[in-house]
Structure formats: structure tokens, C-alpha cells
Design a protein around this motif. Structure first.
Motif, PDB file in Angstrom:
ATOM      1  N   ASN A   5       0.815  -1.213   0.000  1.00 16.79           N
ATOM      2  CA  ASN A   5       0.000   0.000   0.000  1.00 16.79           C
ATOM      3  C   ASN A   5       0.847   1.262   0.000  1.00 16.79           C
ATOM      4  O   ASN A   5       0.363   2.331   0.354  1.00 16.79           O
ATOM      5  N   ARG A   6       2.118   1.158  -0.368  1.00 21.42           N
ATOM      6  CA  ARG A   6       2.969   2.335  -0.415  1.00 21.42           C
ATOM      7  C   ARG A   6       2.615   3.204  -1.613  1.00 21.42           C
ATOM      8  O   ARG A   6       2.408   2.710  -2.717  1.00 21.42           O
ATOM      9  N   LYS A   7       2.546   4.489  -1.396  1.00 24.52           N
ATOM     10  CA  LYS A   7       2.380   5.425  -2.500  1.00 24.52           C
ATOM     11  C   LYS A   7       3.706   5.560  -3.238  1.00 24.52           C
ATOM     12  O   LYS A   7       4.777   5.382  -2.655  1.00 24.52           O
ATOM     13  N   VAL A   8       3.617   5.886  -4.529  1.00 25.75           N
ATOM     14  CA  VAL A   8       4.811   5.954  -5.379  1.00 25.75           C
ATOM     15  C   VAL A   8       4.859   7.319  -6.050  1.00 25.75           C
ATOM     16  O   VAL A   8       3.838   7.820  -6.540  1.00 25.75           O
ATOM     17  N   ALA A   9       6.047   7.905  -6.073  1.00 24.39           N
ATOM     18  CA  ALA A   9       6.216   9.223  -6.679  1.00 24.39           C
ATOM     19  C   ALA A   9       7.361   9.213  -7.669  1.00 24.39           C
ATOM     20  O   ALA A   9       8.320   8.442  -7.538  1.00 24.39           O
ATOM     21  N   VAL A  10       7.255  10.088  -8.641  1.00 22.97           N
ATOM     22  CA  VAL A  10       8.410  10.421  -9.476  1.00 22.97           C
ATOM     23  C   VAL A  10       9.186  11.485  -8.716  1.00 22.97           C
ATOM     24  O   VAL A  10       8.646  12.549  -8.395  1.00 22.97           O
ATOM     25  N   VAL A  11      10.449  11.195  -8.424  1.00 18.56           N
ATOM     26  CA  VAL A  11      11.240  12.101  -7.589  1.00 18.56           C
ATOM     27  C   VAL A  11      12.387  12.762  -8.346  1.00 18.56           C
ATOM     28  O   VAL A  11      13.007  13.706  -7.835  1.00 18.56           O
ATOM     29  N   GLY A  12      12.684  12.266  -9.538  1.00 16.22           N
ATOM     30  CA  GLY A  12      13.756  12.859 -10.329  1.00 16.22           C
ATOM     31  C   GLY A  12      13.538  12.632 -11.808  1.00 16.22           C
ATOM     32  O   GLY A  12      13.142  11.536 -12.210  1.00 16.22           O
ATOM     33  N   VAL A  13      13.763  13.668 -12.604  1.00 16.34           N
ATOM     34  CA  VAL A  13      13.653  13.550 -14.061  1.00 16.34           C
ATOM     35  C   VAL A  13      14.766  14.360 -14.708  1.00 16.34           C
ATOM     36  O   VAL A  13      15.237  15.351 -14.134  1.00 16.34           O
ATOM     37  N   ALA A  14      15.183  13.933 -15.888  1.00 19.51           N
ATOM     38  CA  ALA A  14      16.210  14.693 -16.599  1.00 19.51           C
ATOM     39  C   ALA A  14      16.321  14.190 -18.029  1.00 19.51           C
ATOM     40  O   ALA A  14      15.951  13.057 -18.348  1.00 19.51           O
ATOM     41  N   ALA A 107      15.750   4.471 -17.698  1.00 16.49           N
ATOM     42  CA  ALA A 107      16.720   5.238 -18.483  1.00 16.49           C
ATOM     43  C   ALA A 107      16.699   4.810 -19.938  1.00 16.49           C
ATOM     44  O   ALA A 107      16.464   3.643 -20.260  1.00 16.49           O
ATOM     45  N   TYR A 108      16.964   5.785 -20.802  1.00 12.27           N
ATOM     46  CA  TYR A 108      16.990   5.531 -22.247  1.00 12.27           C
ATOM     47  C   TYR A 108      17.981   6.471 -22.906  1.00 12.27           C
ATOM     48  O   TYR A 108      18.163   7.615 -22.476  1.00 12.27           O
ATOM     49  N   GLY A 109      18.628   5.986 -23.947  1.00 16.22           N
ATOM     50  CA  GLY A 109      19.524   6.828 -24.734  1.00 16.22           C
ATOM     51  C   GLY A 109      19.676   6.262 -26.126  1.00 16.22           C
ATOM     52  O   GLY A 109      19.751   5.039 -26.313  1.00 16.22           O
ATOM     53  N   SER A 110      19.723   7.132 -27.115  1.00 22.08           N
ATOM     54  CA  SER A 110      19.830   6.682 -28.506  1.00 22.08           C
ATOM     55  C   SER A 110      20.558   7.724 -29.343  1.00 22.08           C
ATOM     56  O   SER A 110      20.350   8.925 -29.162  1.00 22.08           O
ATOM     57  N   THR A 111      21.398   7.243 -30.234  1.00 20.94           N
ATOM     58  CA  THR A 111      22.063   8.113 -31.209  1.00 20.94           C
ATOM     59  C   THR A 111      21.530   7.800 -32.606  1.00 20.94           C
ATOM     60  O   THR A 111      22.292   7.642 -33.555  1.00 20.94           O
ATOM     61  N   GLY A 214      19.480  11.587 -28.293  1.00 24.16           N
ATOM     62  CA  GLY A 214      19.064  12.039 -26.975  1.00 24.16           C
ATOM     63  C   GLY A 214      18.737  10.917 -26.024  1.00 24.16           C
ATOM     64  O   GLY A 214      18.600   9.753 -26.420  1.00 24.16           O
ATOM     65  N   GLY A 215      18.626  11.284 -24.763  1.00 20.76           N
ATOM     66  CA  GLY A 215      18.287  10.327 -23.724  1.00 20.76           C
ATOM     67  C   GLY A 215      17.480  10.983 -22.636  1.00 20.76           C
ATOM     68  O   GLY A 215      17.368  12.214 -22.554  1.00 20.76           O
ATOM     69  N   ALA A 216      16.902  10.152 -21.782  1.00 18.51           N
ATOM     70  CA  ALA A 216      16.081  10.646 -20.678  1.00 18.51           C
ATOM     71  C   ALA A 216      16.145   9.651 -19.531  1.00 18.51           C
ATOM     72  O   ALA A 216      16.461   8.477 -19.733  1.00 18.51           O
ATOM     73  N   ALA A 217      15.846  10.123 -18.344  1.00 21.62           N
ATOM     74  CA  ALA A 217      15.794   9.261 -17.169  1.00 21.62           C
ATOM     75  C   ALA A 217      14.723   9.745 -16.216  1.00 21.62           C
ATOM     76  O   ALA A 217      14.502  10.951 -16.074  1.00 21.62           O
ATOM     77  N   VAL A 218      14.060   8.795 -15.588  1.00 15.64           N
ATOM     78  CA  VAL A 218      13.017   9.075 -14.604  1.00 15.64           C
ATOM     79  C   VAL A 218      13.259   8.172 -13.400  1.00 15.64           C
ATOM     80  O   VAL A 218      13.466   6.965 -13.554  1.00 15.64           O
ATOM     81  N   LEU A 219      13.231   8.745 -12.222  1.00 13.46           N
ATOM     82  CA  LEU A 219      13.440   7.987 -10.989  1.00 13.46           C
ATOM     83  C   LEU A 219      12.156   7.979 -10.171  1.00 13.46           C
ATOM     84  O   LEU A 219      11.616   9.039  -9.841  1.00 13.46           O
ATOM     85  N   LEU A 220      11.673   6.777  -9.861  1.00 10.31           N
ATOM     86  CA  LEU A 220      10.492   6.597  -9.027  1.00 10.31           C
ATOM     87  C   LEU A 220      10.913   6.036  -7.686  1.00 10.31           C
ATOM     88  O   LEU A 220      11.838   5.219  -7.606  1.00 10.31           O
ATOM     89  N   ALA A 221      10.228   6.450  -6.621  1.00 10.63           N
ATOM     90  CA  ALA A 221      10.584   5.988  -5.279  1.00 10.63           C
ATOM     91  C   ALA A 221       9.346   5.892  -4.403  1.00 10.63           C
ATOM     92  O   ALA A 221       8.322   6.525  -4.657  1.00 10.63           O
ATOM     93  N   ALA A 222       9.471   5.076  -3.368  1.00 10.55           N
ATOM     94  CA  ALA A 222       8.399   4.943  -2.386  1.00 10.55           C
ATOM     95  C   ALA A 222       8.247   6.236  -1.587  1.00 10.55           C
ATOM     96  O   ALA A 222       9.191   7.012  -1.447  1.00 10.55           O
ATOM     97  N   GLU A 223       7.060   6.428  -1.060  1.00 12.30           N
ATOM     98  CA  GLU A 223       6.734   7.716  -0.429  1.00 12.30           C
ATOM     99  C   GLU A 223       7.637   8.068   0.737  1.00 12.30           C
ATOM    100  O   GLU A 223       7.905   9.254   0.975  1.00 12.30           O
ATOM    101  N   GLU A 224       8.149   7.071   1.469  1.00 11.05           N
ATOM    102  CA  GLU A 224       8.990   7.402   2.609  1.00 11.05           C
ATOM    103  C   GLU A 224      10.320   8.020   2.196  1.00 11.05           C
ATOM    104  O   GLU A 224      10.958   8.735   2.969  1.00 11.05           O
ATOM    105  N   TYR A 225      10.734   7.756   0.948  1.00 16.17           N
ATOM    106  CA  TYR A 225      11.945   8.391   0.425  1.00 16.17           C
ATOM    107  C   TYR A 225      11.612   9.694  -0.305  1.00 16.17           C
ATOM    108  O   TYR A 225      12.405  10.634  -0.303  1.00 16.17           O
TER     109      TYR A 225
END
Length: 382
Positions: A5-14, A107-111, A214-225
Motif C-alpha cells: 500500500n505504499r504510495k509511489v512518486a516520481v522524484v527525479g527527471v532529466a 533510463a533511455y539513450g539513442s544516437t 538524446g536520452g532521458a531518465a526518470v526515478l520513481l521511489a516509495a513515499e517514505e523516500y
């Protein structure tokens, strides 16, 4: 906190460097985006115990995880085309909620552009000729032709006009003009779109996505973090995924995309309605895709997508999309990055604001893979 039942958030993007990047490898772009996403979150790399990636090497994401110095205990290599990243985000959110992981990096990256320029690859016209596809490839069913055929069917059945499709490209370029990370920023008009060289009827060049690196990254984490991160968390409220077909002959209706299913599931699980959404990031390899996806997500009735686009009622692809900003192969992860940035109020000149001046509260990101073969939809909220 009980697992499950932990909530999940996106905490970092780039994003990594994007556009024209001639001096990098796909692994370099993965690493660049990942480092920036970690810095955006303010979390230590040691917390990451889950990793998801696709599109690089024969052992993705094992090879990329090794390159990044990660040894994850949860991993995902789902590969369903452009919707891969929305589907992976759904899987990651489920894993975190269930207690199988604490923090998952996508994470993803492509040339793709640089490889063609250097002669390391050619522009692919199909996804291969094995299995069921062997019955279509000999007849010239390229990827672009399949999307063009679907667009023409929508025009015939619902009266959608070529000008309405062109408006998708025009609006994307207007957003890109405000985005310093976009590859093409010069303004275009509907006439510019219509007068371009024909690629696959009814699509001229500007109806089709650009090819970039280009590339991109997204970090998901549990709510306590998430509570201790550098930026405001953006919560994963609901997700949905669906696969439809591989061959055109098995697609029941060219005017209905698999987002009709993934969107319904995502909105039901989030407990919100399309009318409550403040902005949408929709995969736009071709101008027809956002139009029909908006219909299938429930923002307007079937056949009214063209008029809905022209109304500009809903902010769409605010970074410039794959039509103008960047499209390095599979763009689904970029949709999530832009949705999160908008919800955090980081859109700068292109920032969406309501009538009260506040930043958006709810966003949807919906990716499409293949030729409407797959769909992943994610509802995000502050």
C-alpha cells in the motif's frame, strides 16, 4: 508501512544532451540522463534497487545497468515500442507499492540521428519480415505507410481534415519555440505543413516526427523516500497498459487506438476523469497519433479530435513533442519528463498555468508503440 500500500512518486527527471549529438554513444546518453535525474532528486545512487531499460544491446537492461554501476534486485526489459516507458513506469510503480523495490530508475539513450549520419545504420522502413509481418512487408507496408493508412481511414469515416492534422504540427512547433532544449524552434504554418514533400499520403514531411539523438531518465521511489527529495514529489495516481495487434489485418478498427483501453484503466485506477486533467503529453511520431489518442482517452468524442485540437482547450505536448523537440527512437520517457516538469512548475517560458495563475495539478502521459500496436497511459498528480 505495510508492503502493498505504499504510495509511489516520481522524484527525479532529466534529459541528456539532445538534438544533434555526434560525439556520444547511447551508453553515454544513458549515463548523462541518469546522473542528472539523480541530482534532480537529491538521492544517493545506493538507494536504487530497481532498473528498467530497453532498446540498447542484446542484454538490455543488464548491459546498461553494468555501465551505470548498478546491481539491481528488480529489473524490467519490457519492449513494446514507443509506449515502453509508460508500461515500465506502471510495472515499477507496482513493484514499489508491493515492496519489491524502493527506488527504480528508468533510463533511455539513442544516437539514432548520429548513427545514420555516420553510416552506422540506415533509416529502417519496417520492423522486420519474420512471423506474421512476413505477410505484409512484401507489399510495402512501411511504418509510415501504416500510420498514413490509419489517418486516411479516420478522415474518410469522420471527416477529419488535413488542415486539422497539420494543426498538430503547428502547435508542437509553437511549444518548441519556447523550449531551449527543442531541436527545431522556427515557426511553421498550416500551409508550410501542407506544401512539404509527400512522404506517405496524406503525410507530408512536417506531419512526421524528427530524427534526433538524446536520452532521458526518470526515478520513481516509495513515499517514505520521496518526502526527503530535493524537489516536490509527483505522485503516480493510476496506470494502464494494453496491446492490440501486430499486423494491420488483425486491427479491428483503424480509428481506435489501444489507448482506449489503457486510458480507461489508468483513469479508473487514479479515480479521476479526463475533464479534470490539466495537460497531456501524447506520443506524436505522426500528427494523427495525438488526435486519435485524445479521442480514445476520453477528452472528446470519436471523430471530434480534429476540432478538439483546433480548440486548444487542453495544453498538449508542451515541450514540442516528437514533431519538433526530440525523437531519438522511442520517445515515451520524454513524455513523463515533461509532464513532471510541468507539474513542478519548471516549464519556464512554456509553463502551463490555470486561470488562477497556479501550475497544473493533474497530467496524463500516454505512449504508443509500433503502429498503434501497444499503449501505456500514466496519470500523474501533485
Amino acid at each position: 508501512m505495510t508492503a502493498g500500500n505504499r504510495k509511489v512518486a516520481v522524484v527525479g527527471v532529466a534529459l541528456s544532451d539532445c538534438g544533434r549529438v555526434d560525439d556520444a554513444t547511447p551508453y553515454t546518453l544513458h549515463a548523462q540522463a541518469a546522473r542528472r535525474a539523480l541530482a534532480d532528486a537529491g538521492l544517493d545512487r545506493a538507494l536504487i534497487d530497481g532498473f528498467a531499460s530497453a532498446g540498447t544491446g542484446v542484454l538490455a537492461p543488464v548491459e546498461v545497468a553494468e555501465y551505470l554501476g548498478l546491481r539491481p534486485t528488480w529489473v524490467d526489459s519490457t519492449s513494446v515500442g514507443g509506449s515502453t516507458w509508460e508500461v515500465m513506469a506502471a510495472h515499477a510503480a507496482d513493484a514499489i507499492a508491493a515492496g519489491h523495490a524502493n527506488a527504480v530508475l528508468l533510463a533511455y539513450g539513442s544516437t539514432a540521428r548520429a548513427d545514420i549520419r555516420a553510416g552506422r545504420r540506415t533509416g529502417n522502413l519496417s520492423f522486420g519480415a519474420r512471423g506474421p509481418l512476413q505477410y505484409e512487408v512484401p507489399y510495402g507496408h512501411t511504418l509510415i505507410a501504416k500510420y498514413a493508412m490509419a489517418a486516411r481511414r479516420h478522415m474518410i469515416e469522420h471527416g477529419t481534415t488535413i488542415e486539422q492534422l497539420a494543426e498538430v504540427a503547428v502547435q508542437a512547433r509553437q511549444h518548441a519555440a519556447l523550449n531551449p532544449e527543442a531541436m527545431f524552434r522556427d515557426p511553421i504554418t498550416v500551409d508550410d505543413v501542407l506544401s512539404g514533400p509527400m512522404i506517405a499520403d496524406p503525410f507530408t514531411k512536417l506531419h512526421c516526427c524528427i530524427r534526433s539523438d538524446g536520452g532521458a531518465a526518470v526515478l520513481l521511489a516509495a513515499e517514505e523516500y520521496a518526502r526527503d527529495c530535493r524537489k516536490q514529489p509527483v505522485w503516480v495516481l493510476g496506470t494502464g497498459e494494453h496491446v492490440s495487434h501486430a499486423t494491420m489485418s488483425e486491427w479491428p478498427d483503424f480509428t481506435v487506438s489501444p489507448a482506449a483501453v489503457s486510458g480507461r484503466l489508468a483513469f479508473e485506477r487514479a479515480g479521476v476523469r479526463p475533464a479534470e486533467i490539466d495537460l497531456a503529453q501524447i506520443y506524436d511520431a505522426f500528427t494523427y497519433m495525438p488526435l486519435v489518442t485524445l479521442e480514445d482517452l476520453g477528452f472528446c468524442k470519436k471523430g471530434e479530435g480534429g476540432a478538439f485540437i483546433q480548440s486548444r482547450e487542453l495544453p498538449l505536448n508542451t515541450d514540442g513533442g516528437g514533431l519538433s523537440a526530440q525523437h531519438p527512437g522511442m520517445r515515451g520517457l520524454f513524455l513523463l519528463v515533461e509532464a513532471v516538469r510541468q507539474l513542478r512548475g519548471e516549464g519556464a517560458a512554456r509553463q502551463v498555468r490555470g486561470a488562477d495563475g497556479h501550475v497544473p495539478r493533474l497530467a496524463v502521459a500516454s505512449g504508443t508503440g509500433g503502429w498503434f500496436c501497444s499503449s501505456g497511459t500514466v496519470v500523474l498528480g501533485r
